[in-house]
Design a protein around this motif. Structure first.
Motif, short mmCIF file in Angstrom:
data_model
loop_
_atom_site.label_atom_id
_atom_site.label_comp_id
_atom_site.label_asym_id
_atom_site.label_seq_id
_atom_site.Cartn_x
_atom_site.Cartn_y
_atom_site.Cartn_z
N ILE A 103 4.94 7.46 0.81
CA ILE A 103 4.26 8.54 0.11
C ILE A 103 5.20 9.06 -0.97
O ILE A 103 6.34 9.46 -0.67
CB ILE A 103 3.87 9.69 1.07
CG1 ILE A 103 2.92 9.18 2.16
CG2 ILE A 103 3.23 10.85 0.31
CD1 ILE A 103 2.60 10.21 3.22
N ASN A 112 3.26 1.89 2.91
CA ASN A 112 2.95 3.20 3.48
C ASN A 112 3.85 4.32 2.99
O ASN A 112 3.82 5.43 3.55
CB ASN A 112 2.97 3.15 5.02
CG ASN A 112 2.07 2.07 5.59
OD1 ASN A 112 0.92 1.95 5.19
ND2 ASN A 112 2.60 1.25 6.49
N THR A 137 -2.91 -0.09 -3.81
CA THR A 137 -2.44 -1.33 -3.19
C THR A 137 -2.16 -2.34 -4.28
O THR A 137 -3.04 -2.65 -5.08
CB THR A 137 -3.48 -1.89 -2.21
OG1 THR A 137 -3.76 -0.93 -1.19
CG2 THR A 137 -2.95 -3.16 -1.54
N ARG A 190 0.85 -1.20 0.00
CA ARG A 190 0.00 0.00 0.00
C ARG A 190 0.88 1.25 0.00
O ARG A 190 1.79 1.38 0.81
CB ARG A 190 -0.90 -0.01 1.24
CG ARG A 190 -1.93 1.11 1.30
CD ARG A 190 -2.84 0.89 2.50
NE ARG A 190 -3.87 1.92 2.61
CZ ARG A 190 -3.72 3.06 3.26
NH1 ARG A 190 -2.57 3.31 3.89
NH2 ARG A 190 -4.69 3.95 3.32
N THR A 205 1.00 5.74 -1.43
CA THR A 205 0.26 6.91 -1.88
C THR A 205 1.13 7.72 -2.84
O THR A 205 2.31 7.96 -2.57
CB THR A 205 -0.13 7.79 -0.68
OG1 THR A 205 -0.96 7.05 0.21
CG2 THR A 205 -0.90 9.03 -1.15
N THR A 222 -4.16 6.70 -3.20
CA THR A 222 -3.57 5.56 -2.49
C THR A 222 -3.84 4.28 -3.29
O THR A 222 -4.97 4.02 -3.69
CB THR A 222 -4.17 5.44 -1.08
OG1 THR A 222 -3.87 6.64 -0.35
CG2 THR A 222 -3.57 4.25 -0.35
#
Length: 264
Positions: free
Chosen positions: A223, A221, A161, A147, A149, A159
């Motif tokens: 970014i 997670n 996955t 996952r 973003t 976002t």
């Protein structure tokens, strides 16, 4: 005429500055060798170590599957549930202390472990507390999808996955609608989570050396932020012909205005 000539030179200067160089729109530019040289690029990928808020999917198998049924998730009757939703409800979330809670096993700290290390940890714990070696316990631990973003100058920010073991930065960008011409491929930011907090890293997607970067592979997670080029804020065209049309329109407008003013 001098005024028109000066205006034309000014517009020409703006035009030349506002053009986006072709080399800035490319990936995999070899900046350190001749273009026709053979490159052997080593991808630097270290085993991922579990962080807070990660979701793990854990499966336990044995000769008698009924004995380990309580440790495995029950198939959801909701057929409309996505894989990500199933992982969220059936997976084991790493809490703020780095722990997961499993039936019969209780609280287990997994912070900083690789998935292979967690498999061995669970197998050892099960064999020492609940089963004999003849039960042939087999544990698999996986991250419940990668996952991440993506923000900024991409076709489809948001976002995402991906359900695979590892994802490199180009795959992440490709699944986010690609970087348009106005995106700055030379300075892409990755905000990464660490036990002590978050850090910002810079990578250059324009250079083949990015494949040797420790940030070539993204982590759960992450970014990813793609900055816009300065040309976008100037409001000029993205291509050569668009800039030509812009300059021609401005020149025509100014020339017409001057001619009308001189007639007054």
């Amino acid at each position: 005429m001098k005024t028109l000539r000066g205006l034309f030179l000014l517009l020409l200067a703006v035009f030349s500055v506002s053009c986006i160089p072709h080399k800035d729109t490319l990936y995999f530019v070899n900046k350190s060798m001749a273009l026709d040289s053979l490159q052997v690029v080593k991808e630097m990928q270290k085993p991922y170590r579990v962080q807070i808020n990660d979701i793990l999917t854990i499966r336990v198998k044995a000769l008698d599957q009924d004995n380990v049924r309580i440790l495995n998730p029950i198939d959801s009757p909701n057929l409309n549930m996505t894989s990500g939703e199933k992982s969220y409800y059936d997976g084991f979330t790493v809490d703020a202390h780095g722990n997961i809670r499993m039936p019969t096993l209780g609280t287990i700290n997994v912070l900083g472990y690789t998935t292979e290390e967690i498999e061995k940890l669970l197998e050892t714990k099960l064999l020492s507390e609940q089963f004999k070696a003849t039960a042939n316990i087999f544990v698999t631990v996986k991250l419940a999808g990668m996952r991440f973003t993506v923000m900024g100058e991409v076709g489809s920010p948001g976002t995402k996955t991906l359900f695979q073991e590892q994802v490199n930065i180009f795959e992440a960008i490709a699944n986010s609608g690609e970087i348009p011409v106005t995106g700055n491929k030379k300075e892409v930011l990755i905000v990464r989570q660490y036990p002590q907090g978050q850090k910002v890293h810079h990578i250059d997607l324009n250079d083949t050396a990015v494949m040797q970067s420790p940030f070539y592979y993204i982590q759960p997670n992450d970014i990813i932020y793609v900055k816009p080029l300065r040309q976008k804020t100037w409001g000029t065209g993205e291509t050569f012909m668009q800039n030509v049309a812009t300059v021609a329109t401005l020149l025509s407008l100014v020339t017409t205005s001057i001619l009308l003013f001189n007639r007054l």
